[in-house]
Design a protein around this motif. Sequence first.
Motif, PDB file in Angstrom:
ATOM      1  N   THR A  66       8.766-113.108 -28.966  1.00  0.00           N
ATOM      2  CA  THR A  66       8.671-114.539 -28.674  1.00  0.00           C
ATOM      3  C   THR A  66       7.446-115.153 -29.337  1.00  0.00           C
ATOM      4  N   ALA A  67       7.650-116.303 -29.983  1.00  0.00           N
ATOM      5  CA  ALA A  67       6.549-116.932 -30.702  1.00  0.00           C
ATOM      6  C   ALA A  67       5.520-117.501 -29.729  1.00  0.00           C
ATOM      7  N   GLY A  68       5.978-118.235 -28.730  1.00  0.00           N
ATOM      8  CA  GLY A  68       5.053-118.747 -27.719  1.00  0.00           C
ATOM      9  C   GLY A  68       4.347-120.030 -28.088  1.00  0.00           C
ATOM     10  N   GLN A  81      10.098-120.523 -26.970  1.00  0.00           N
ATOM     11  CA  GLN A  81      10.721-119.283 -26.537  1.00  0.00           C
ATOM     12  C   GLN A  81      11.435-118.565 -27.679  1.00  0.00           C
ATOM     13  N   ASP A  82      11.543-119.221 -28.833  1.00  0.00           N
ATOM     14  CA  ASP A  82      12.200-118.571 -29.967  1.00  0.00           C
ATOM     15  C   ASP A  82      11.279-117.516 -30.584  1.00  0.00           C
ATOM     16  N   THR A  83      11.842-116.771 -31.547  1.00  0.00           N
ATOM     17  CA  THR A  83      11.076-115.655 -32.109  1.00  0.00           C
ATOM     18  C   THR A  83      10.147-116.100 -33.235  1.00  0.00           C
TER      19      THR A  83
ATOM     20  N   THR B 154      -5.265-121.377 -26.432  1.00  0.00           N
ATOM     21  CA  THR B 154      -4.957-122.735 -26.017  1.00  0.00           C
ATOM     22  C   THR B 154      -3.548-123.146 -26.381  1.00  0.00           C
ATOM     23  N   GLU B 155      -3.132-122.831 -27.623  1.00  0.00           N
ATOM     24  CA  GLU B 155      -1.834-123.328 -28.064  1.00  0.00           C
ATOM     25  C   GLU B 155      -0.700-122.616 -27.341  1.00  0.00           C
ATOM     26  N   LEU B 156      -0.935-121.376 -26.936  1.00  0.00           N
ATOM     27  CA  LEU B 156       0.097-120.656 -26.186  1.00  0.00           C
ATOM     28  C   LEU B 156       0.178-121.172 -24.743  1.00  0.00           C
ATOM     29  N   ASN B 157      -1.000-121.363 -24.111  1.00  0.00           N
ATOM     30  CA  ASN B 157      -1.006-121.884 -22.742  1.00  0.00           C
ATOM     31  C   ASN B 157      -0.361-123.248 -22.679  1.00  0.00           C
ATOM     32  N   ASP B 160       3.320-123.023 -22.737  1.00  0.00           N
ATOM     33  CA  ASP B 160       3.789-122.524 -21.438  1.00  0.00           C
ATOM     34  C   ASP B 160       3.729-123.613 -20.371  1.00  0.00           C
ATOM     35  N   TYR B 161       2.596-124.303 -20.316  1.00  0.00           N
ATOM     36  CA  TYR B 161       2.393-125.277 -19.245  1.00  0.00           C
ATOM     37  C   TYR B 161       3.408-126.420 -19.333  1.00  0.00           C
ATOM     38  N   PHE B 162       3.582-126.945 -20.520  1.00  0.00           N
ATOM     39  CA  PHE B 162       4.504-128.073 -20.655  1.00  0.00           C
ATOM     40  C   PHE B 162       5.940-127.634 -20.423  1.00  0.00           C
ATOM     41  N   ARG B 163       6.265-126.428 -20.832  1.00  0.00           N
ATOM     42  CA  ARG B 163       7.632-125.961 -20.624  1.00  0.00           C
ATOM     43  C   ARG B 163       7.879-125.727 -19.132  1.00  0.00           C
TER      44      ARG B 163
END
Lengths: 404, 339
Positions: A66-68, A81-83, B154-157, B160-163
């Motif tokens: 997952t790219a994230g 959620q995509d790769t 930061t960019e990952l959090n 996650d947070y917005f989703r």
Amino acid sequence: MADISDQPRETFRISMLLYDARYRSMTIQVVAAMLIMLFLAQLVDNTVTNLAALGKDISFSFLGSTAGYDINQQLIPFTSQDTHARAALVGILNTLLVAVLGCILATIIGVFAGVLRLSSNWLVARVMTVYVECMRNTPLLIWILIVFAVMTEATPQPRDFQEGGTASMILWDSVAISNRGVFMPLPIWGEGSGIVVAIFILSIIGIFVLRYVARKRQEDTGQQLPVLPLSLALFILPVTLAFFALGRPISLDYPVLGGFNFQGGLQVRNSFIALWLALSLYTSAFIAEIVRSGILAVSKGQTEAAFALGMQPNRTMQLIILPQALRVIIPPLISQFLNLTKNSSLALAVGYMDARSTLGGITVNQTGRELEGILLLGIFYLITSLIISSAMNFYNSGVKLKER
Amino acid sequence: MTKTVFIGALAVAGLTAGIASAQTLNDVQERGTLRCGSNEGLAGFAAPDANGNWEGFDVALCRAIAAAVLGDGQAVEFVPLTSQTRFTALAAGEVDVLVRNSTWTFTRDTDLALDFPAINYYDGQGFMVPRALGVSSATELDGATVCIQTGTTTELNLADYFRANGLNYEPVPVATNAEGQQQYLAGACDVYTTDISGLAATRATFEAPGDHVILPEVVSKEPLGPAVRHGDNDWGDIVRWTTHALIAAEEYGVTQANVAELAAAPTDNPEVNRLLGTEGELGAMIGLSADWAVQAISVGGNYGEIFEANIGESTAVGLARGLNAQWTEGGLMYGGPFR
Ligand SMILES: N[C@@H](CCC(=O)N[C@@H](CS)C(=O)NCC(=O)O)C(=O)O
């Protein structure tokens, strides 16, 4: 059969590898090949060993995880959620988008600038010289940053477009130029829009047929058809009729200010505009020089001959000079297109999410797979360049001088 | 024949390449300076002053490590790194230690082959918006344009947070804090998000800090600390215990002002004696001189002093101790036992 040679058969000695001209070049090649292989082996092994020493291996499995992260400009749908592989694809498409549009715009500007630089009008020629020299002699990165700075600092925020704000939309309230990009209407393809598009394409084909017929007729009978009005009519009328007959299947989605930003419509982001314009302007200066040298390569006698036949200067350019100049122009043009495509990796500077920024940037960073990521990125640019140059070579073989 | 040469070459290359890691301490001592990966400029944490001297909360830790190892807090070469380049630079050996608001995460610790020997600031990610927007909670940020530094947690959090909250947003990636600040101030993004400490530090440099609010939501855990390469445990120990020495010094009341006096002769607190090397041989155990901790504390004082001087409530950054108070005061700062 009798043996014609009665000389004793020469025996092979090791020293002949060095002193005998027949073997020497072979020896040199084998040694060189071995050295190169040694070097490569050392390189690969050194990498693997050092990675191992750092506790890292080489693996491409990260592409499937997952790219994230999110990407703002996506030509195909993408969520966090995509790769990573899909993120790379989104980036690759963004690279191709800016490269293709960049090559088109650069060629248009370049041809104009190149032709105008040869203009007999002193002022026009000088202005073009200044343009070409300024562009060619400053780094591309600077131009990208300049365009980006102008786009973000000199344009209003979306908030300013509110009722009573300081900014307003242009072109009958359909286009907003803001510091987040240009918002413009997006066509919505309703039911029956396919028919309208098909009719439009048919009329374009019709225009070409018309031109062909008109030329034929002129060659046969000497009579000229009113090609321009007829083409215009073909261009506009059938499509308009179909559009209304089918009950206006194509509508426009206008951007409207809502919440934090404009909603709806099409957002052309500043990062894209900055990169696209800067790449096009910069490359156009080189193309202008190529075009100019191509034109100068066509002997002056050709122009004089055309004038002697009573041809207008612009028709001379169109029908006599440019077709011959193209042969000289195409090969160096290929390398300019390649340059533009590779230079698009400067996207990083303005946060345009191209392949370098997704695959070679965020993905590499978040997964720590520098070697793998950059390797894939290199392969992508290599393949793209090879495709561009073979396509252009194909075109070139069409226009080059055919010797019979 | 070619094949044998090939294999021979492989073997030779294998021998020469293997001897990496496990000698950062030697390298630093031979070089005479510590190479410290730092920010490109974040007020209060790491930024050069008018004379080109680096100062800040993270810088102070670098200097303390340099003092512990080399006896000179000035023997540091600061290498400014972007969030994208920092871990590569550390892994490649361009810096000996990275003190750059870096979050300790599972992936970085394991897959990126780094180690985070200690935590010097417990943080979390937050959002900053212009007061004029009238936003009071992050849940109202649907549709907002958000500036984020790429290559960060930061960019990952953020994604996650917005989703998780079903909100839409438009990310605007920026490479450095300075770029993010410029974009945010130009209004090219509505929201700037990063670690709350970073937001406070950034806001402190604005012309009108009061026009910007940091929203109450803390959307992640960001334990920030120095990072080193995985595998050189001796060096990791030095970084860990220097950080802990500063934290413990605050707990035991050892300050920049009294450290020399306390180290002159054994006191009646054995823990202080062992820390300052007047009792036991702790220094020798990590390959340093007996007064390593004295040197470290002398540069900028103990943890509390460094905090107050650079980012504390009396400074422009104005951060409260909060989670970063001593454990005795309800915080998470807990210096390991020196024995
Ligand atoms: N803690 C996060 C974010 C680190 C980060 O990049 N922080 C920003 C702001 S707190 C910074 O230090 N910027 C300074 C610069 O760009 O030089 C991480 O480790 O990924």
